[in-house]
Design a protein around this motif. Sequence first.
Motif, short mmCIF file in Angstrom:
data_model
loop_
_atom_site.label_atom_id
_atom_site.label_comp_id
_atom_site.label_asym_id
_atom_site.label_seq_id
_atom_site.Cartn_x
_atom_site.Cartn_y
_atom_site.Cartn_z
N UNK A 1 0.84 -1.20 0.00
CA UNK A 1 0.00 0.00 0.00
C UNK A 1 0.87 1.25 0.00
N UNK A 2 0.30 2.32 -0.52
CA UNK A 2 1.06 3.56 -0.64
C UNK A 2 1.54 4.05 0.71
N UNK A 3 0.72 3.85 1.76
CA UNK A 3 1.12 4.36 3.08
C UNK A 3 2.37 3.62 3.56
N UNK A 4 2.39 2.30 3.31
CA UNK A 4 3.56 1.54 3.75
C UNK A 4 4.79 2.00 3.00
N UNK A 5 4.60 2.30 1.71
CA UNK A 5 5.72 2.79 0.91
C UNK A 5 6.26 4.08 1.49
N UNK A 6 5.33 4.99 1.83
CA UNK A 6 5.78 6.30 2.32
C UNK A 6 6.46 6.17 3.67
N UNK A 7 5.98 5.21 4.48
CA UNK A 7 6.54 5.11 5.82
C UNK A 7 7.82 4.29 5.86
N UNK A 8 7.79 3.13 5.18
CA UNK A 8 8.93 2.22 5.31
C UNK A 8 10.06 2.56 4.35
N UNK A 9 9.72 3.02 3.15
CA UNK A 9 10.74 3.23 2.13
C UNK A 9 10.63 4.64 1.55
N UNK A 10 10.78 5.64 2.37
CA UNK A 10 10.54 7.00 1.89
C UNK A 10 11.50 7.45 0.80
N UNK A 11 12.76 6.97 0.86
CA UNK A 11 13.70 7.40 -0.18
C UNK A 11 13.30 6.85 -1.54
N UNK A 12 12.76 5.62 -1.54
CA UNK A 12 12.31 5.06 -2.82
C UNK A 12 11.09 5.82 -3.31
N UNK A 13 10.22 6.20 -2.40
CA UNK A 13 9.03 6.97 -2.77
C UNK A 13 9.46 8.28 -3.44
N UNK B 1 11.29 -1.07 19.08
CA UNK B 1 11.18 0.32 18.67
C UNK B 1 9.87 0.56 17.93
N UNK B 2 9.48 -0.42 17.12
CA UNK B 2 8.22 -0.24 16.40
C UNK B 2 7.03 -0.30 17.33
N UNK B 3 7.17 -1.09 18.39
CA UNK B 3 6.04 -1.23 19.29
C UNK B 3 5.89 -0.03 20.20
N UNK B 4 7.01 0.43 20.74
CA UNK B 4 6.91 1.45 21.78
C UNK B 4 7.37 2.82 21.33
N UNK B 5 7.79 2.94 20.09
CA UNK B 5 8.37 4.21 19.69
C UNK B 5 7.48 5.03 18.80
N UNK B 6 6.22 4.65 18.76
CA UNK B 6 5.32 5.30 17.81
C UNK B 6 5.27 6.80 18.01
N UNK B 7 5.21 7.21 19.27
CA UNK B 7 5.04 8.65 19.51
C UNK B 7 6.32 9.41 19.22
N UNK B 8 7.46 8.72 19.40
CA UNK B 8 8.72 9.43 19.20
C UNK B 8 9.07 9.58 17.74
N UNK B 9 8.31 8.85 16.88
CA UNK B 9 8.63 8.90 15.45
C UNK B 9 8.29 10.25 14.84
N UNK B 10 8.61 10.38 13.57
CA UNK B 10 8.39 11.62 12.81
C UNK B 10 9.22 12.77 13.38
#
Lengths: 275, 227
Positions: free
Chosen positions: A210-222, B218-227
């Motif tokens: 899905x596009x959201x996963x692309x944007x989140x997991x692989x942003x440089x590729x996006x 990190x994926x489980x507990x770091x959601x808020x710290x992301x971005x």
Amino acid sequence: MQTTRIKRFSILDRGFHLFLILTFLIQTATGFSRLFFPTVWGKNLNAVFGGYETSIFIHKWVGVLMIWGFIFHTLYLLTRIDWKNLRSSLFGPDSLIPNFQDVKHLWQRILWFFGIGSRPRMGRWAYWEKFDYWAVYWGMPLLAITGIMLMYPVAASNYVPGWTLNIAVLLHRAEAILAVSYIFIVHFYVGHLRPSSFPMNEAMFAGSIPMEELEEEKPAWFDQLKNEGKLETIKVKPPTLVYKIVYFIFGYAALGFGVYLLVNGIIYSRYITLH
Amino acid sequence: MRNMIYISRTIVCIISFALLAILLLPALSLGQGEEVTSYINRYKQYEVSTNYSERYEVRPSQRSPLVRKFRSIDREPFAYSSTASSVRNRNLLADSHRGVKFYDNRRCEECHVNETHDIHTVRANITCRQCHGLEPIASINHYYSPMNPIRRHAYVCAKCHEGSSASFASYVIHEPAAGSSSARTGFPALYYSYWFMLVLLAGTLTFFIPHTILMGLREMFGRKKDK
């Protein structure tokens, strides 16, 4: 809900992966049934395949099949390389070959695990995906060569000294155990159990993400796709519900079988030797 | 779509070339039971197999991977005399068990424990006598022993492995424990292969399992710290 999906793996890629799943599981099961045969579990596992002798028969010929798959996959890789733009094809962002960027990403990501620094922006292939690929890629010739030596020991000893067969047994078993433990622990976790993949990372079965996963997991590729204007060309439809059910069941069956082999292998590991 | 046709066409071409090569080229022989070595080596083996040769011509070749140098450290520390110190080498006796007390009523496994746990004894269910023959069991390097590396492949291995060569017989049946110090001096190739693979296995898992766990945490507990 029609989310836009981006194509990640072609049907041939998924075919190779499916082939690898099936042959890997068969080889692990028949190999373990031979390795663990002095134990109770090993005897039961042998019975599943029709006995001690039949296990090795299956193991040998599925192994040969795996070698053919490896050869075809290598030929396929050679067709995927853009020979006219060799340098960018091999070392560019779409390539599976590790580069210095991956080392940087590894370091940044370890820092990010501990809360220091920001999440590194992964390209099309994250460094752990590249490692996963190349670990299997180099492990297969090792298992293949030692396996063929053990299949035809008399002929092999005409070309290399016979005592290399001692080493071949050791390397074959050790590499098998390495591959099995890595796949069933690390690869399964990354593909199924980690929060962003739970319950199942469908990329390798559906072929798209899905596009959201692309944007989140692989942003440089996006970003790269947007800059090259290719984003629209690789949008695909989501998988049909029937197909989704099929691959969910298959994926979980494979996962369950793998975990079963792993757990029993660990439990009975003190009864076996590597040579 | 064109890409697919191109790929499958290439693969079909390669397969058909390979099949044609196998069918039309001269049959590749797997050595037909003789070794792929130089003329001199093959002549030496021929001499040995007919046993019609001068003594100096048939000294056993250095094929064994086992390191059997008779170093001064291996000699008896408290010998009766300087010549007596080398007498304890039991590799050249006509009866290797000469002088062993109560030998007649013992079983092989009572003394040779390490030799009971390897592929041939455990998996192939072979007994000691089937390879080592009946009494008296000559020492392995005795000139007339069937186990002598000169003729082991023909007298012993070929009983089950049809077509085995002297190289095949250099396979070590009773391997030392690969990680042990006796393997380090006796069979170094095995020792270093074992430790290399063990370090590779342990190193890969030690790196990647924590990496994976941290990724999950990190994926489980770091959601808020992301971005």
